[in-house]
Design a protein around this motif. Sequence first.
Motif, PDB file in Angstrom:
ATOM      1  N   ARG A   8       0.964  -1.177   0.166  1.00 26.12           N
ATOM      2  CA  ARG A   8      -0.004  -0.012  -0.056  1.00 26.12           C
ATOM      3  C   ARG A   8       0.814   1.248   0.133  1.00 26.12           C
ATOM      4  O   ARG A   8       0.504   2.218  -0.382  1.00 26.12           O
ATOM      5  CB  ARG A   8      -0.973  -0.086   1.258  1.00 26.12           C
ATOM      6  N   SER A  10       3.427   1.754  -1.607  1.00 24.44           N
ATOM      7  CA  SER A  10       4.136   2.038  -3.141  1.00 24.44           C
ATOM      8  C   SER A  10       3.236   1.944  -4.238  1.00 24.44           C
ATOM      9  O   SER A  10       3.744   1.548  -5.321  1.00 24.44           O
ATOM     10  CB  SER A  10       5.434   0.963  -2.988  1.00 24.44           C
ATOM     11  N   ARG A  11       1.972   2.399  -4.102  1.00 20.70           N
ATOM     12  CA  ARG A  11       1.129   2.364  -5.140  1.00 20.70           C
ATOM     13  C   ARG A  11       1.181   3.472  -6.297  1.00 20.70           C
ATOM     14  O   ARG A  11       1.277   4.340  -5.901  1.00 20.70           O
ATOM     15  CB  ARG A  11      -0.373   2.826  -4.632  1.00 20.70           C
ATOM     16  N   ARG A 139      -3.293  -4.870  -9.329  1.00 21.90           N
ATOM     17  CA  ARG A 139      -2.369  -5.184  -8.305  1.00 21.90           C
ATOM     18  C   ARG A 139      -2.932  -6.696  -7.665  1.00 21.90           C
ATOM     19  O   ARG A 139      -4.050  -7.187  -8.159  1.00 21.90           O
ATOM     20  CB  ARG A 139      -2.673  -4.266  -7.267  1.00 21.90           C
ATOM     21  N   ASP A 153      -8.039   1.119  -0.095  1.00 19.91           N
ATOM     22  CA  ASP A 153      -7.537   0.709  -1.475  1.00 19.91           C
ATOM     23  C   ASP A 153      -8.312   0.752  -2.481  1.00 19.91           C
ATOM     24  O   ASP A 153      -8.065   0.639  -3.902  1.00 19.91           O
ATOM     25  CB  ASP A 153      -6.921  -0.785  -1.054  1.00 19.91           C
ATOM     26  N   THR A 156      -8.522   3.958  -3.970  1.00 22.63           N
ATOM     27  CA  THR A 156      -7.134   4.126  -4.806  1.00 22.63           C
ATOM     28  C   THR A 156      -7.273   3.333  -6.080  1.00 22.63           C
ATOM     29  O   THR A 156      -6.866   3.828  -7.121  1.00 22.63           O
ATOM     30  CB  THR A 156      -5.964   3.659  -3.882  1.00 22.63           C
ATOM     31  N   ASP A 157      -8.028   2.218  -6.081  1.00 18.51           N
ATOM     32  CA  ASP A 157      -7.761   1.377  -7.280  1.00 18.51           C
ATOM     33  C   ASP A 157      -8.502   2.010  -8.345  1.00 18.51           C
ATOM     34  O   ASP A 157      -8.397   2.108  -9.311  1.00 18.51           O
ATOM     35  CB  ASP A 157      -8.724  -0.079  -6.989  1.00 18.51           C
ATOM     36  N   VAL A 160      -6.504   4.619  -9.714  1.00 18.03           N
ATOM     37  CA  VAL A 160      -5.531   4.079 -10.853  1.00 18.03           C
ATOM     38  C   VAL A 160      -6.102   3.940 -11.989  1.00 18.03           C
ATOM     39  O   VAL A 160      -5.583   3.815 -13.064  1.00 18.03           O
ATOM     40  CB  VAL A 160      -4.833   2.886 -10.112  1.00 18.03           C
TER      41      VAL A 160
END
Length: 185
Positions: A8, A10-11, A139, A153, A156-157, A160
């Motif tokens: 997490r 280093s995303r 990921r 996350d 964040t996904d 991304v």
Amino acid sequence: MISTATFRASRPPIVGPDVPKPPFPIRLQGYIQRGFGRGGRDLGCHTANLPDDALEPITSATEAGIYYGYAQVSNQHQGPEQKGSLGEEDLKVLPMVMSLGRNPYYGNKKTSAEVHIIHKYPTDFYGHYLAVVVLGYIRPELDYTSRESLIEDIQTDIKVALNSLDRPEYSKYSHKPLIDSSSPE
């Protein structure tokens, strides 16, 4: 398994090459079925669950994890659950994030594909036909120690995925229908 905390920290904001590389694109399709109901209720992230028989194209070519691409829902449906027609905006090709795996946080026993279409739908669409084109990998599947870290996350996904799909060789997939209007199958 990868340490969740290490991963997490280093995303990257964009993943994958500038052009989809094999095994992508991978196409999946089927009628949306009920899942566990956790996506919207527990995680604030409604998902469309593909039937088990639709998963072979991706499970034979990839591993468990989080993927990105595009999805399209059709007004064609089967089964008693359909609540009404979707509007024009709901039927467009839209960006998506997909979880493929057993969701270790919840301890699922079988592999599932849960597609989160990045769009606010006015109603449930169980029983509607769904076509998906998977264009890349975000990921690995992680085992979370808290629901809050999982939700963080997921958000964040989504960022991304949107950043990664914003590249020309990916965004071109959003301009062509994924569902043939004459027949879903």
